[in-house]
Write a protein that holds these residues in place. Sequence first.
Motif, short mmCIF file in Angstrom:
data_model
loop_
_atom_site.label_atom_id
_atom_site.label_comp_id
_atom_site.label_asym_id
_atom_site.label_seq_id
_atom_site.Cartn_x
_atom_site.Cartn_y
_atom_site.Cartn_z
N UNK A 443 4.88 28.70 -12.62
CA UNK A 443 6.02 29.35 -11.95
C UNK A 443 5.80 29.47 -10.45
N UNK A 444 4.56 29.77 -10.02
CA UNK A 444 4.26 29.88 -8.59
C UNK A 444 4.50 28.56 -7.87
N UNK A 445 4.10 27.47 -8.51
CA UNK A 445 4.31 26.14 -7.93
C UNK A 445 5.80 25.79 -7.88
N UNK A 446 6.54 26.20 -8.91
CA UNK A 446 7.99 25.98 -8.94
C UNK A 446 8.68 26.72 -7.79
N UNK A 447 8.28 27.96 -7.57
CA UNK A 447 8.87 28.76 -6.47
C UNK A 447 8.57 28.14 -5.11
N UNK A 448 7.37 27.59 -4.98
CA UNK A 448 6.95 26.97 -3.72
C UNK A 448 7.75 25.70 -3.41
#
Length: 477
Positions: A443-448
Motif C-alpha cells: 500500500x505504501x508503494x501504491x500511495x507513492x
Amino acid sequence: MKSKTSSYIVEFELITTFQDRYVINKKMKVAKSIYNACLNECLKRLKAVKADKEYHTLVKTESSKQRNIRLKEIELYYGYSEYSIHSYVKDINMHFKNHLGSFEVQKLATRAFKAVEKYHYGKAKKVYFKTYKDDMSVENKSNKTGLRLKDFKIIWDSLSMSFKVKKNDKYAQLALLDRTKYVRVLKREIRGKERFFVQLIQEGLPPKKHQTSTVENRVGIDIGTSTIAVVSDNKVFMNELATIKTPYKKLRRLDRAMDRSRRSTNPQNYNDNGTVKKGFKEWNYSKRYLKLKYRRKELFRKIASIRKQNHEQTANFILSLGLDVRVETMRFQSLQKRTKKTTRNKKNGKINKKKRFGKSIANYAPAMLLEIINRKLKYQDLELKKIDTYAVKASQFNHTTGEWTKKFLSNRWNNIDDKLIQRDLYSAFLIQNTTKTLDVVDIDLCNLKFDNFVKLHDIEIQRLKNLNNKKLNWFVA
C-alpha cells in the motif's frame, strides 16, 4: 552427466533442387512411419501398465516417495520408458538405416514417448498419428554425424544444401557465429507449395535486437482472454493481444463447401436424416475437396503466423519497460471450459453448451504471450513472476481504503480517491506494486506511485477513446 547450457533457435529456408526435395520427402516419409510405430508401441505398453492390478491400486493411493518408486518399477517391467522405446526403435531402423541415422531415430522415439506421457498424465485428451499429408520435422542429437551443419552448409547423408541468409540480417549473421548444438529440418506447406526450412539450435544467448530495461524497473500485467493492460513507471497502455481479423465468413463458406463435397462423394456413409452412419467408414475425397482443405489450412497458417509475430512484438515492448515482470496466475484451460448458455436440442434431447471464452482464447492465445515473455526473461537468468490471484484479488482491491469489493464484469471503472480509473489498468497497477512474497499489495508503494500512474492513465484513456476499435472502446466506455 552433460552440463546444460542455454540455447536458442535460428531458422533459415533451405535452397533445394528437385532431387534434394525428392530425397528429403523420402526421409520424411520414413520418419513418419517410425514415429507412428513408436507411438503405437508406447500406447500398447501404457495399456499393459494400466491393466496391472497393483498399478491400478497404487494410483488411487496418496502420493509418497515409496509409492512413486514402485509405480516406476511397474512401468519399467512393462518396458514403458524412454530408453526402452530407444531399444525398440533400434530394430526398426535396421530396415531404414540408409535414410535416417540412429540419433535421428532416437529423437523420433523420444518425441513419441513424450506425446504419450502427456496423454498418460491428462495433459492431452488423445495422441495423433502422422498422416501422409502432415508437416514433419527431423532433428539430430549432436552436430558431429548425420544431419549437421558444416562450412555453412546442411549435410544430410548424400545431401549438401545451402540456406538463405539476407545480407542486411545482422541478427542471423551474429547467430551463425555461435556453436551449433544440433540441426532440425522441417517441411511446411505454404500457399500450396512445399518448402523446407532448417532450424539451428545455437549455444548461448541470442543476439540482442531490441533494447531491454533494467531489473529494477517493475512491470505489472493484467492479461485477459483478448486484451492486455500493462503498467510501468514510465508507460501505461492497453491493447488487444493480437491484431487478428479472423475470416469467419471465408471459413464458414469453406466448411460448407467441404461438407457438400464430402456428402456428394460418400452418400453411402450418411443416414436418410443427414447424420453420419456409425461404425467404420471409408471416405472418398474429390480433388475439389482437397483443394478446399488446403485453402482452409492456409488460412489458419496465416492467422497463426500473424498471432505469433504480434506476441513477439508485444513481449519485446513489455521487456523494454522493465525486467521485473509480474502477472496474475490465470488458468486459461478452465476459462475455456466455461459456458454462458446451455440449451437442449428438441430433436435428440442433447444439451448444447455455448462457450464463454473458447473462441477468444483460441484466437488470441494469451498463454502463448506469457510463455514468450518468460522465454525472453530466461535469457537474462530471470523469470516471469506470478502473483497469488486469490490472495491479492487485484480486480476487487482498493489501496486507499484497504477493502475488497466484488464487481460485475460489465463494471469497467473504479472510483479510487474520487478519480475514475479503468478497471484493468488499475489491476495491473496493483500487480506491479505487490510485495516480494507476491501475495500482498504494498500500500505504501501504491500511495507513492499513484499520482504518476493517474497522469499516465489519463493519457492512455484519451488515446483509446480516439481509436476506432470496438473491442477497446467497450473497455473505456
